[in-house]
Structure formats: C-alpha cells, structure tokens
Design an enzyme around this catalytic site. Structure first.
Site, mmCIF file in Angstrom:
data_model
loop_
_atom_site.group_PDB
_atom_site.id
_atom_site.type_symbol
_atom_site.label_atom_id
_atom_site.label_comp_id
_atom_site.label_asym_id
_atom_site.label_seq_id
_atom_site.Cartn_x
_atom_site.Cartn_y
_atom_site.Cartn_z
ATOM 1 N N TYR A 1 0.828 -1.210 0.000
ATOM 2 C CA TYR A 1 0.000 0.000 0.000
ATOM 3 C C TYR A 1 0.867 1.267 0.000
ATOM 4 O O TYR A 1 0.603 2.224 -0.727
ATOM 5 C CB TYR A 1 -0.949 0.024 1.200
ATOM 6 C CG TYR A 1 -1.674 1.346 1.347
ATOM 7 C CD1 TYR A 1 -2.561 1.788 0.361
ATOM 8 C CD2 TYR A 1 -1.451 2.166 2.451
ATOM 9 C CE1 TYR A 1 -3.213 3.005 0.483
ATOM 10 C CE2 TYR A 1 -2.109 3.386 2.579
ATOM 11 C CZ TYR A 1 -2.990 3.803 1.603
ATOM 12 O OH TYR A 1 -3.626 5.003 1.719
ATOM 13 N N ARG B 1 1.436 6.499 -6.878
ATOM 14 C CA ARG B 1 0.264 7.343 -7.158
ATOM 15 C C ARG B 1 0.657 8.812 -7.131
ATOM 16 O O ARG B 1 0.300 9.568 -8.042
ATOM 17 C CB ARG B 1 -0.828 7.046 -6.132
ATOM 18 C CG ARG B 1 -1.976 8.033 -6.178
ATOM 19 C CD ARG B 1 -3.155 7.596 -5.318
ATOM 20 N NE ARG B 1 -2.863 7.451 -3.898
ATOM 21 C CZ ARG B 1 -3.768 7.131 -2.979
ATOM 22 N NH1 ARG B 1 -5.025 6.902 -3.331
ATOM 23 N NH2 ARG B 1 -3.435 7.017 -1.712
ATOM 24 N N TYR C 1 -0.963 13.096 7.146
ATOM 25 C CA TYR C 1 -0.629 11.999 8.050
ATOM 26 C C TYR C 1 0.866 12.060 8.371
ATOM 27 O O TYR C 1 1.693 12.323 7.490
ATOM 28 C CB TYR C 1 -0.908 10.642 7.387
ATOM 29 C CG TYR C 1 -2.359 10.171 7.402
ATOM 30 C CD1 TYR C 1 -3.362 10.845 8.091
ATOM 31 C CD2 TYR C 1 -2.711 9.008 6.719
ATOM 32 C CE1 TYR C 1 -4.667 10.375 8.090
ATOM 33 C CE2 TYR C 1 -4.012 8.536 6.715
ATOM 34 C CZ TYR C 1 -4.990 9.219 7.401
ATOM 35 O OH TYR C 1 -6.276 8.750 7.391
ATOM 36 N N ARG D 1 -11.674 13.680 2.119
ATOM 37 C CA ARG D 1 -12.587 12.739 2.791
ATOM 38 C C ARG D 1 -13.924 12.595 2.078
ATOM 39 O O ARG D 1 -14.580 11.569 2.184
ATOM 40 C CB ARG D 1 -12.825 13.183 4.225
ATOM 41 C CG ARG D 1 -11.581 13.215 5.083
ATOM 42 C CD ARG D 1 -11.080 11.830 5.412
ATOM 43 N NE ARG D 1 -9.821 11.887 6.182
ATOM 44 C CZ ARG D 1 -9.115 10.817 6.503
ATOM 45 N NH1 ARG D 1 -9.517 9.614 6.118
ATOM 46 N NH2 ARG D 1 -8.000 10.937 7.180
ATOM 47 N N GLU E 1 -14.275 -1.022 6.102
ATOM 48 C CA GLU E 1 -14.276 0.359 5.622
ATOM 49 C C GLU E 1 -15.561 0.548 4.814
ATOM 50 O O GLU E 1 -16.067 -0.404 4.219
ATOM 51 C CB GLU E 1 -13.032 0.579 4.750
ATOM 52 C CG GLU E 1 -12.856 1.993 4.236
ATOM 53 C CD GLU E 1 -11.483 2.173 3.566
ATOM 54 O OE1 GLU E 1 -10.452 1.931 4.220
ATOM 55 O OE2 GLU E 1 -11.460 2.549 2.384
#
Ligand code: 3EB
Length: 332
Positions: A153, A160, A212, A225, A325
C-alpha cells in the site's frame, strides 16, 4: 430583466449528479443497453457476461451477496464511449467515467504500476472538458504485504503521488484504496470527473490524509474525505474507517470499528452541510476483511443503517488493524 437569463444559464450549466444504483440479474444485464449508462461495475464473475464495452468493468473484489451485484452509473443524456490505449472511458452531460487496469508484472511492481495508471489517467482527463476529477477508486492485490515502508500500500501511495504530479495541486479528489484477493497482481483505477468543480470536504474528527505523520509511510495518501458534487445534490464519500485524528482505533474490535466509522460518516454529512442520516438515498459499499465477520457486519447495517442499499465486498483495508471500511454516496 436578468431573471430569465439566470434561469436559462442555470439550466444550461446544470450537472445533476449521476444516479448510482445496485442492480441484480436481468436489470443488471439491461444496463448497458440503456441510453444514459456511464458505467457498469460488476462484482463477482457471474454478475455480467463478459463484454468488450468500455463502460463495463469487472471489479476484482468478491461480493458476499448472491446474486452478484452490478453498480450502475447513469446520467440524463446520451453517452459516448471509447478506448484510448489501456484506458476505457464514457462521457455524457458534462460527466466522464474513465478506468484503467494494469498488470503489475508488466510494469515492475506497485509503484511503477500506480505511476503509469495515474500518468495515463491524468494525460487523458487533462485533455478533456471534464477535467475536474471528483472521485477515484483504487483496487490492488496484496495491499498489506511487505513490512513497514515496503508494504505494498505504501509503495502504491508513492507511485500514485508520482503519477499524479501536480494535477491535483488545487485539491485531491475523494478516493478509496482497497486490497483484492486475486493472486494475479492487477491494479484497477477508475474515476468520475466533471466539467465543473466540486467542493472538497474534510472530516473535523480526522487529520487530513495528506497530512498523516511519517509513521504511516514516506508518501501520505492523496485524497480528500468527501466531495460535494457541482450541483450540491450529492456527496461522494471516500473510504471511511475507524480512524480518529490520524490513528486507527479499536484494533480487533469489529463492532467498535463499525460504530466509529458511522460516527465519521455522520461527521462528513455535517461537514458537508447535508441533512443528517442515511437511507434509501445513500448507496454504500462495505469492504470487509474477514469472511467470518460478514454476518455481524450485516446485522450492524440492518440495525444502525436500515433501508440503506449496501454491497458487502471482500476487501483488505490499507492498515492491517482495520477490519472494515465504508464508502458510497449520499444524495441530498
Ligand atoms: C484512512 O482513513 C483509511 O489511499 O486513497 C481511505 C480512503 C484510506 C482512501 C487512499 C485510504 C485511501 O486513512 C484508508
């Protein structure tokens, strides 16, 4: 009088949100023949017959429901569609769907594949009128494999960011990133874009993902979000889990994670100035890590989110302590 002109202008520029629904059986099979269909996303091999139609994408996540579901996106105008190299697309009424599916073995791992997928999407979308990417989904294999910064990830996040470059310098789209269980390392990325911008929404209970701290990896995840769609008639909700501040909470406690996730979803509605509550107008997807948890997840959905159309899918969440999730849509 300016009034008539304003009405005319608002009709011309209206971009009603694509209608998202879950279909089964014959209704699912009929979707691609209907005039406004922008995308048909199937879950599980038997949901749709194999098709060369670029609007049909077989998502590599197994559904926990039978018959297998198809998520259909529809707009109120005719749709044109095509391919551009590895990329599939459809457009109509100011809306654009685009998808790409890459075999990591042909690109050299998750970083290079993510970078290639995002570079291709960005090049294509950047040349279109519908260049405002509002929502993105990412599905990759073995998402939690590898230790610390070598976790797949985290490597995906790095690629990305590299592939995006400065394309989202004015703000990230809403997004989901989930692990699939297939052995072949296919990366699937698809998006919804519009020729009008949306309004990004953050969650006051959570640190913005792009902020983060270092402990979660060298490249923070690049998503907002939630996204209010241009006509303010729907909220696109990113993958939402039991994260408070930047920390995962209730490790290994499924029911507590479900409650915390619902608190996050409710906070997003408030933050977006949407009326409280979920129901028939809020199709959601629930990604569940362990098959053994499915019946408890189903109970929770029926008890706490009655009337909500929900797809339960087998997927791994990008932090290994997270058991579930939820993402989806909330129509006004
Ligand atoms: C979180 O809150 C859970 O990397 O695109 C949620 C939604 C998560 C999107 C992404 C990751 C992503 O951090 C993980």
């Amino acid at each position: 009088m300016a009034h008539g002109h304003e009405i005319a202008a608002s009709i011309i520029s209206a971009r009603p949100a694509p209608h998202v629904s879950y279909r089964y059986g014959a209704a699912a099979a009929a979707a691609l023949a209907e005039p406004g269909t922008l995308a048909a996303l199937s879950f599980g091999a038997e949901a749709l017959p194999p098709s060369d139609d670029p609007r049909a994408l077989r998502i590599r996540l197994q559904p926990f429901d039978a018959p297998a579901p198809v998520e259909v996106w529809q707009v109120g105008t005719p749709v044109e569609h095509g391919r551009d190299g590895a990329l599939c697309w459809a457009a109509g009424g100011g809306w654009l769907y685009a998808s790409i599916e890459l075999d990591e073995r042909e690109h050299g791992g998750p970083e290079a594949s993510a970078a290639a997928a995002y570079a291709a999407l960005r090049r294509f979308v950047g040349g279109r009128d519908e260049r405002h990417v509002l929502r993105l989904w990412n599905y990759l294999g073995g998402i939690n494999q590898g230790e610390a910064d070598a976790e797949r990830y985290r490597r995906f996040c790095q690629g990305r960011a590299q592939g995006m470059g400065d394309f989202f310098a004015n703000g990230f789209p809403a997004a989901t990133a989930i692990g699939h269980r297939e052995t072949a390392p296919w990366l699937q990325v698809y998006l919804l874009a519009c020729d009008r911008p949306g309004t990004a929404v953050e969650n006051p209970r959570q640190v913005s993902a792009w902020r983060y701290p270092r402990q979660y990896g060298p490249t923070p995840p690049s998503f907002t979000r939630a996204m209010v769609l241009p006509d303010r008639d729907a909220l696109a909700i990113s993958g939402t889990a039991a994260v408070v501040g930047h920390a995962s909470v209730h490790a290994d406690d499924l029911d507590a994670q479900l409650e915390e996730t619902l608190a996050n979803l409710s906070a997003l509605l408030a933050s977006a100035s949407m009326p409280a509550g979920f129901g028939a107008h809020s199709p959601l997807k629930v990604y569940v890590r362990h098959r053994a948890d499915v019946s408890r997840v189903r109970d929770f959905m029926q008890r706490r989110l009655p009337g909500v159309p929900a797809l339960l899918l087998h997927g791994d969440i990008c932090r290994s302590e997270l058991l579930m999730e939820i993402d989806g849509w909330r129509y006004a």
